[in-house]
Design a protein around this motif. Structure first.
Motif, PDB file in Angstrom:
ATOM      1  N   UNK A 199       0.799  -1.228   0.000  1.00 45.04           N
ATOM      2  CA  UNK A 199       0.000   0.000   0.000  1.00 45.04           C
ATOM      3  C   UNK A 199       0.830   1.276   0.000  1.00 45.04           C
ATOM      4  N   UNK A 200       2.102   1.165   0.365  1.00 41.47           N
ATOM      5  CA  UNK A 200       3.018   2.311   0.380  1.00 41.47           C
ATOM      6  C   UNK A 200       4.369   1.809  -0.118  1.00 41.47           C
ATOM      7  N   UNK A 201       4.958   2.535  -1.053  1.00 40.03           N
ATOM      8  CA  UNK A 201       6.285   2.158  -1.546  1.00 40.03           C
ATOM      9  C   UNK A 201       6.824   3.287  -2.407  1.00 40.03           C
ATOM     10  N   UNK A 202       8.090   3.225  -2.701  1.00 42.91           N
ATOM     11  CA  UNK A 202       8.693   4.184  -3.622  1.00 42.91           C
ATOM     12  C   UNK A 202       7.969   4.054  -4.966  1.00 42.91           C
ATOM     13  N   UNK A 203       7.653   5.165  -5.594  1.00 42.04           N
ATOM     14  CA  UNK A 203       6.970   5.127  -6.890  1.00 42.04           C
ATOM     15  C   UNK A 203       7.855   4.372  -7.876  1.00 42.04           C
ATOM     16  N   UNK A 204       7.283   3.374  -8.528  1.00 43.17           N
ATOM     17  CA  UNK A 204       8.022   2.555  -9.477  1.00 43.17           C
ATOM     18  C   UNK A 204       8.086   3.185 -10.860  1.00 43.17           C
ATOM     19  N   UNK A 205       8.975   2.656 -11.684  1.00 42.22           N
ATOM     20  CA  UNK A 205       9.170   3.172 -13.038  1.00 42.22           C
ATOM     21  C   UNK A 205       7.894   3.128 -13.874  1.00 42.22           C
ATOM     22  N   UNK A 206       7.158   2.012 -13.797  1.00 43.84           N
ATOM     23  CA  UNK A 206       5.938   1.882 -14.602  1.00 43.84           C
ATOM     24  C   UNK A 206       4.898   2.932 -14.222  1.00 43.84           C
ATOM     25  N   UNK A 207       4.706   3.124 -12.907  1.00 43.47           N
ATOM     26  CA  UNK A 207       3.727   4.105 -12.463  1.00 43.47           C
ATOM     27  C   UNK A 207       4.162   5.508 -12.868  1.00 43.47           C
ATOM     28  N   UNK A 208       5.426   5.811 -12.690  1.00 42.25           N
ATOM     29  CA  UNK A 208       5.939   7.138 -13.055  1.00 42.25           C
ATOM     30  C   UNK A 208       5.751   7.400 -14.544  1.00 42.25           C
TER      31      UNK A 208
END
Length: 102
Positions: free
Chosen positions: A66-75
């Motif tokens: 539910x919480x994590x560093x924003x990943x490449x795909x999402x960015x």
């Protein structure tokens, strides 16, 4: 000397939350400081727990995805969509939550 009343942490953080184009936050992403927050969580409550340095709660949220560093795909998806996101700065991080379509 007068004491001005202080707002509870959550109320203060609520005043500091805003929608912003993802592109304006990409520098935080590049530095590894953009933290993605699931729409199932309250962004203000997550910010309050980060401010309180509640590592146990953060570990639980991370374990649940539910919480994590924003990943490449999402960015990349936010970049390509020229998306606006909810953001809350809790130095040195920026909590980011995708806006739900109305």
């Amino acid at each position: 000397m007068t004491d001005e009343p202080t707002l509870p942490l959550e109320a203060t953080l609520n005043l500091e939350t805003a929608t912003i184009p993802w592109r304006e936050l990409e520098r935080f992403f590049a530095a590894g400081r953009a933290i993605g927050v699931s729409p199932s969580l309250d962004l203000i409550k997550v910010g309050a727990e980060l401010s309180r340095d509640n590592a146990e709660q953060f570990k639980q949220w991370m374990d649940e995805g539910k919480v994590d560093v924003v990943g490449d795909e999402q960015a990349q998806a936010w970049h390509e969509a020229d998306a606006e996101v909810w953001a809350l700065v809790i130095r040195p991080y920026v909590l980011v939550q995708g806006k739900l379509d109305a």
